[in-house]
Design a protein around this motif. Structure first.
Motif, PDB file in Angstrom:
ATOM      1  N   THR A   1      12.689 -18.101  20.714  1.00 62.21           N
ATOM      2  CA  THR A   1      14.145 -17.949  20.626  1.00 62.21           C
ATOM      3  C   THR A   1      14.519 -16.776  19.738  1.00 62.21           C
ATOM      4  OG1 THR A   1      14.465 -20.327  20.958  1.00 62.21           O
ATOM      5  CG2 THR A   1      16.282 -19.107  19.959  1.00 62.21           C
TER       6      THR A   1
ATOM      7  N   ASP B   1      10.731 -21.840  18.371  1.00 61.56           N
ATOM      8  CA  ASP B   1      11.646 -21.111  17.488  1.00 61.56           C
ATOM      9  C   ASP B   1      11.345 -19.614  17.500  1.00 61.56           C
ATOM     10  OD1 ASP B   1      13.114 -23.316  16.708  1.00 61.56           O
ATOM     11  OD2 ASP B   1      11.819 -23.766  14.992  1.00 61.56           O
TER      12      ASP B   1
ATOM     13  N   GLY C   1       7.057 -26.696  17.964  1.00 63.27           N
ATOM     14  CA  GLY C   1       8.398 -26.359  17.493  1.00 63.27           C
ATOM     15  C   GLY C   1       8.466 -24.945  16.942  1.00 63.27           C
TER      16      GLY C   1
ATOM     17  N   LYS D   1      11.532 -27.933  20.399  1.00 62.64           N
ATOM     18  CA  LYS D   1      12.074 -27.725  19.052  1.00 62.64           C
ATOM     19  C   LYS D   1      12.273 -29.019  18.288  1.00 62.64           C
ATOM     20  CE  LYS D   1      14.390 -23.375  20.144  1.00 62.64           C
ATOM     21  NZ  LYS D   1      15.666 -22.642  20.256  1.00 62.64           N
TER      22      LYS D   1
ATOM     23  N   ARG E   1      19.541 -28.222  22.128  1.00 60.31           N
ATOM     24  CA  ARG E   1      18.997 -28.833  20.905  1.00 60.31           C
ATOM     25  C   ARG E   1      20.116 -29.400  20.043  1.00 60.31           C
ATOM     26  NH1 ARG E   1      19.196 -27.700  15.981  1.00 60.31           N
ATOM     27  NH2 ARG E   1      20.135 -25.653  16.410  1.00 60.31           N
TER      28      ARG E   1
ATOM     29  N   GLU F   1      19.086 -23.547  22.236  1.00 57.21           N
ATOM     30  CA  GLU F   1      19.813 -23.866  21.005  1.00 57.21           C
ATOM     31  C   GLU F   1      21.009 -24.764  21.294  1.00 57.21           C
ATOM     32  OE1 GLU F   1      19.366 -22.847  17.421  1.00 57.21           O
ATOM     33  OE2 GLU F   1      17.505 -23.175  18.518  1.00 57.21           O
TER      34      GLU F   1
END
Length: 219
Positions: A59, A56, A52, A44, A109, A106
């Motif tokens: 996710t 995303d 990336g 990401k 990140r 997440e």
């Protein structure tokens, strides 16, 4: 109320065996989810936009659909496509690991991006390779900041592990329902395993606090 916990005494060893059965797949799912989540987090923040975007999208799918649906697809639907029956144990690891990795990615990140940019700039100025910089400088600092959030995710995964009873996996919840069906009494066995789940969660909470305290004192 006509409660009689004495009736479940002969079944207690059977239900206690569910602790290890539950923890076994939860531990594998946590490790799998953490490793995959870390890789997704790195994707990401990658300068390659396609990577990336794919991370995303992954996710978004796993956070946007129910965990029980993902479990059912892996256990019931995937074998129809590949012609191979997946065991409840493996299905549970895959479903919970894949789902958890979306949330973990997440968290990691956010932790990486919260590290002072000066650390990255200093490492780059010293000529430290990107992989070594992430492994030795950025990720260790990020982990200290996100440990509470990670422990919360692992606790949530442990509680949601009861969903695997829907595919016949003999975890704590499944064993409680088996005992309840045998005795025609559900409150006592369900309350018993409810206490076990609570103790497991409290144990994880204490471990998380001890690790967090140790990391704090190591600064």
């Amino acid at each position: 109320m006509n409660l009689d916990f004495g009736q479940i005494v002969p079944y207690i060893p059977f239900m206690l065996e569910g602790i290890w059965v539950t923890l076994k797949f939860v531990i594998f799912a946590i490790i799998f989810g953490f490793v995959l989540g870390t890789l997704l987090a790195l994707c990401k923040i990658s300068h390659v936009k396609v990577i990336g975007w794919l991370a995303d999208a992954y996710t978004s799918v796993f956070r946007g659909t129910p965990l029980i649906l993902q479990l059912m697809i892996i256990y019931y639907a995937v074998p129809e496509l590949v012609g191979y029956d997946i065991s409840p144990f493996l299905s549970s690891i895959l479903a919970f690991g894949l789902n958890s990795s979306a949330y973990v990615s997440e968290i990691i990140r956010a932790g990486i991006q919260a590290v002072d940019k000066g650390q990255t700039e200093a490492a780059q100025a010293l000529g430290v390779p990107y992989n070594q910089m992430m492994k030795d400088i950025i990720l260790p600092q990020a982990m200290k900041n996100i440990l509470p959030a990670l422990m919360n995710e692992f606790i949530t995964l442990t509680k949601e592990s009861a969903l695997v009873s829907t595919i016949g996996y003999l975890d704590l919840m499944r064993r409680a329902t088996v005992v309840g069906a045998d005795l025609y009494r559900n409150f006592e066995p369900l309350l018993f395993v409810g206490v076990i789940y609570y103790l497991l969660v409290m144990g994880l909470t204490i471990i998380g606090r001890l690790v967090e305290r140790r990391l704090r004192y190591s600064d």
